[in-house]
Design a protein around this motif. Structure first.
Motif, PDB file in Angstrom:
ATOM      1  N   ALA A 239       0.830  -1.209   0.000  1.00 19.40           N
ATOM      2  CA  ALA A 239       0.000   0.000   0.000  1.00 19.40           C
ATOM      3  C   ALA A 239       0.863   1.256   0.000  1.00 19.40           C
ATOM      4  O   ALA A 239       0.576   2.217  -0.726  1.00 19.40           O
ATOM      5  CB  ALA A 239      -0.933  -0.011   1.210  1.00 19.40           C
ATOM      6  N   VAL A 240       1.922   1.271   0.805  1.00 17.98           N
ATOM      7  CA  VAL A 240       2.817   2.431   0.847  1.00 17.98           C
ATOM      8  C   VAL A 240       3.516   2.615  -0.500  1.00 17.98           C
ATOM      9  O   VAL A 240       3.617   3.737  -1.021  1.00 17.98           O
ATOM     10  CB  VAL A 240       3.852   2.277   1.983  1.00 17.98           C
ATOM     11  N   ARG A 241       3.988   1.522  -1.085  1.00 20.35           N
ATOM     12  CA  ARG A 241       4.682   1.598  -2.371  1.00 20.35           C
ATOM     13  C   ARG A 241       3.771   2.160  -3.461  1.00 20.35           C
ATOM     14  O   ARG A 241       4.210   2.934  -4.321  1.00 20.35           O
ATOM     15  CB  ARG A 241       5.179   0.207  -2.755  1.00 20.35           C
ATOM     16  N   ASP A 242       2.481   1.800  -3.420  1.00 17.18           N
ATOM     17  CA  ASP A 242       1.551   2.216  -4.469  1.00 17.18           C
ATOM     18  C   ASP A 242       0.976   3.614  -4.242  1.00 17.18           C
ATOM     19  O   ASP A 242       0.467   4.224  -5.190  1.00 17.18           O
ATOM     20  CB  ASP A 242       0.389   1.223  -4.569  1.00 17.18           C
ATOM     21  N   ASN A 243       1.034   4.138  -3.007  1.00 16.03           N
ATOM     22  CA  ASN A 243       0.314   5.370  -2.705  1.00 16.03           C
ATOM     23  C   ASN A 243       1.167   6.506  -2.152  1.00 16.03           C
ATOM     24  O   ASN A 243       0.750   7.656  -2.235  1.00 16.03           O
ATOM     25  CB  ASN A 243      -0.811   5.086  -1.696  1.00 16.03           C
ATOM     26  N   LEU A 244       2.315   6.206  -1.570  1.00 22.11           N
ATOM     27  CA  LEU A 244       3.106   7.246  -0.915  1.00 22.11           C
ATOM     28  C   LEU A 244       4.512   7.287  -1.498  1.00 22.11           C
ATOM     29  O   LEU A 244       5.407   6.567  -1.051  1.00 22.11           O
ATOM     30  CB  LEU A 244       3.176   6.997   0.597  1.00 22.11           C
ATOM     31  N   ARG A 245       4.712   8.141  -2.486  1.00 27.55           N
ATOM     32  CA  ARG A 245       6.036   8.258  -3.087  1.00 27.55           C
ATOM     33  C   ARG A 245       7.039   8.923  -2.150  1.00 27.55           C
ATOM     34  O   ARG A 245       8.245   8.809  -2.354  1.00 27.55           O
ATOM     35  CB  ARG A 245       5.947   9.067  -4.384  1.00 27.55           C
ATOM     36  N   ASP A 246       6.535   9.647  -1.150  1.00 31.92           N
ATOM     37  CA  ASP A 246       7.431  10.342  -0.240  1.00 31.92           C
ATOM     38  C   ASP A 246       7.820   9.469   0.954  1.00 31.92           C
ATOM     39  O   ASP A 246       8.455   9.956   1.883  1.00 31.92           O
ATOM     40  CB  ASP A 246       6.804  11.646   0.242  1.00 31.92           C
ATOM     41  N   TYR A 247       7.440   8.203   0.953  1.00 30.34           N
ATOM     42  CA  TYR A 247       7.872   7.245   1.966  1.00 30.34           C
ATOM     43  C   TYR A 247       8.901   6.297   1.346  1.00 30.34           C
ATOM     44  O   TYR A 247       8.776   5.909   0.183  1.00 30.34           O
ATOM     45  CB  TYR A 247       6.691   6.411   2.465  1.00 30.34           C
ATOM     46  N   GLU A 248       9.865   5.907   2.141  1.00 30.97           N
ATOM     47  CA  GLU A 248      10.820   4.881   1.730  1.00 30.97           C
ATOM     48  C   GLU A 248      10.879   3.806   2.817  1.00 30.97           C
ATOM     49  O   GLU A 248      11.315   4.080   3.935  1.00 30.97           O
ATOM     50  CB  GLU A 248      12.204   5.474   1.511  1.00 30.97           C
ATOM     51  N   ILE A 249      10.402   2.621   2.488  1.00 29.69           N
ATOM     52  CA  ILE A 249      10.476   1.506   3.429  1.00 29.69           C
ATOM     53  C   ILE A 249      11.870   0.901   3.300  1.00 29.69           C
ATOM     54  O   ILE A 249      12.201   0.271   2.294  1.00 29.69           O
ATOM     55  CB  ILE A 249       9.396   0.446   3.131  1.00 29.69           C
ATOM     56  N   VAL A 250      12.696   1.114   4.317  1.00 27.45           N
ATOM     57  CA  VAL A 250      14.083   0.641   4.227  1.00 27.45           C
ATOM     58  C   VAL A 250      14.206  -0.835   4.583  1.00 27.45           C
ATOM     59  O   VAL A 250      15.207  -1.478   4.239  1.00 27.45           O
ATOM     60  CB  VAL A 250      15.004   1.478   5.130  1.00 27.45           C
TER      61      VAL A 250
END
Length: 460
Positions: free
Chosen positions: A155-166
């Motif tokens: 969900a984060v990858r598809d919706n939040l470009r300003d997040y980076e899951i490290v």
């Protein structure tokens, strides 16, 4: 929460730019017509700031300009802003012809409609450029590499470009050193704070819904005490997508349905009921004007009754008779077994298909609303047979019966069609979001979205 802050930031800057566009349009209009441009002139024309701001905010919300997946896509936001500008123009045209001649200057709205989309488009592309830059991305670690962790990572990858899951952290040794959703499982939670420091992480997303060990909780608490933001997976998912992830809340039922919205005295519910009654009376009156023509079309297209009654489940599990215009052939369920409808259902008549696309088949339900069996806005009522099946297969399904069912709802404006248990699970997630966040503003948003569906003939 960062998602809400980012959305609020977009709204504030948008409204500022709308007012600046209105100011520029007034100035250009004054130059063209030789009006004296002064503070007094601006004060006398304050409605050029108030009305466009309100109209823009409503239409931008309806057109998903504050949906973060749309806001982070240059093409998607450009098309959304074009739609908003066209809709503002159409609203102006309607108002212009309803008011006395020359009461509204056309050239001012002309300047405004040219300045506004260009200004907003430049701003939104700058926003994407800045907040998607690697140096400004919010670095986060997901605690828990199981099903819930994988769901929130997608969900984060598809919706939040300003997040980076490290990466993930997980106490299961079998998961450590592997990749999940192409994201590495870095370590256990034992050295969580040191890991966050080393990798420049500012947020933890907690994707553990059951049986969190005491040591794990202490490690997360240490990160929180040192200033890291700790966000439950269910809350972030809800803020991003407007639905409740019922499969991932575990035993935390209070995350699904807080009971504060349902006090014995609730002003919102009283106002909502008053609106239901008033709109239903108007709707039934207008329906009476077109009913003879609609009834004739139904009878000429196929034999059988004009109206169709079906048992549905309402608030607190009470059964009632739902009233609709018939859109299917008679005896559509000859074997007596209830069947899911689908978008290309052969049982739907030619006139019935048009009635469904325009939602006219639902209009007689104003009578159900007037009786108090339904509301204008709420979860769509299901048949008792389906409710019994879905209660067994889907957790928390019964929770959607906490409010009156509606003519239209949040799920109908966000999800297209229900033809299986899997689809019902998706709709439940949206229905529970509506129940949790029930408000007159959300009802207005759903009404406007539904109106857009009707105009675009996207009804089911």
């Amino acid at each position: 929460m960062q998602v809400l802050k980012r959305r609020s930031f977009l709204i504030v800057v948008d409204i500022i730019l709308v007012n600046l566009a209105a100011l520029a349009a007034l100035w250009l209009g004054a130059q063209r017509s030789n009006w004296p441009f002064s503070l007094q002139f601006i004060g006398e024309n304050f409605y050029w700031f108030l009305l466009p701001s309100v109209a823009y905010f409503i239409l931008a919300t309806v057109n998903d300009c504050y949906d973060l997946s749309v806001a982070s896509s240059p093409a998607a936001i450009a098309w959304a802003l074009v739609r908003v500008t066209i809709q503002i123009l159409l609203a102006y045209v309607v108002i212009y012809f309803l008011l006395p001649p020359a009461s509204l200057p056309r050239h001012v709205i002309g300047f405004f409609s040219l300045i506004l989309p260009v200004t907003l488009l430049i701003w939104r592309w700058v926003y994407i450029l800045i907040f998607s830059h690697p140096s400004l991305r919010r670095r986060a670690i997901i605690v828990g590499a199981g099903w819930a962790g994988q769901t929130i990572a997608r969900a984060v990858r598809d919706n939040l470009r300003d997040y980076e899951i490290v990466g993930f952290v997980d106490d299961d040794p079998a998961k450590q050193g592997r990749s999940v959703e192409d994201i590495p499982v870095l370590a256990s939670t034992a050295s969580l704070y040191a890991l966050c420091q080393r990798m420049g992480v500012s947020e933890l997303i907690i994707a553990i819904s059951r049986d969190m060990r005491g040591e794990t909780f202490q490690n997360i608490l240490t990160c929180h005490e040192h200033g890291l933001q700790v966000t439950p997976m269910s809350l972030l998912y809800e803020q991003m997508l407007g639905c409740v992830p019922v499969e991932h809340v575990g035993d935390n039922w209070f995350l699904v349905l807080p009971m504060s919205n349902f006090d014995s005295f609730n002003l919102t519910m009283l106002v909502k009921r008053a609106i239901d009654v008033a709109v239903s009376l108007v709707g039934l009156g207008l329906f009476a004007l077109v009913f003879p023509f609609v009834a004739l079309a139904i009878r000429l297209d196929s034999p059988g009754p004009v109206f169709y009654r079906q048992t549905r489940v309402g608030k607190a599990g009470q059964h009632f008779q739902l009233l609709k215009l018939r859109s299917m052939i008679p005896q559509a369920e000859q074997d007596g077994e209830p069947k899911w409808a689908d978008p290309n259902d052969r049982r739907v008549t030619r006139v019935g298909r048009l009635l469904r696309k325009t939602r006219l088949d639902e209009v007689p339900q104003f009578y159900n609303v007037l009786k108090g069996e339904m509301s204008l806005i709420g979860p769509r009522p299901e048949r008792p047979e389906f409710v019994a099946q879905l209660e067994k297969e889907i957790p928390f399904y019964r929770a959607r019966l906490a409010v009156r069912p509606g003519l239209t709802g949040w799920a109908q404006t966000r999800f297209n069609y229900t033809s299986s248990v899997e689809d019902s699970l998706v709709k439940l997630q949206y229905d529970l979001y509506y129940i949790k966040h029930l408000s007159l503003y959300l009802d207005l948003l759903i009404f406007l979205r539904t109106f857009g569906v009707i105009l675009s003939l996207r009804g089911r």
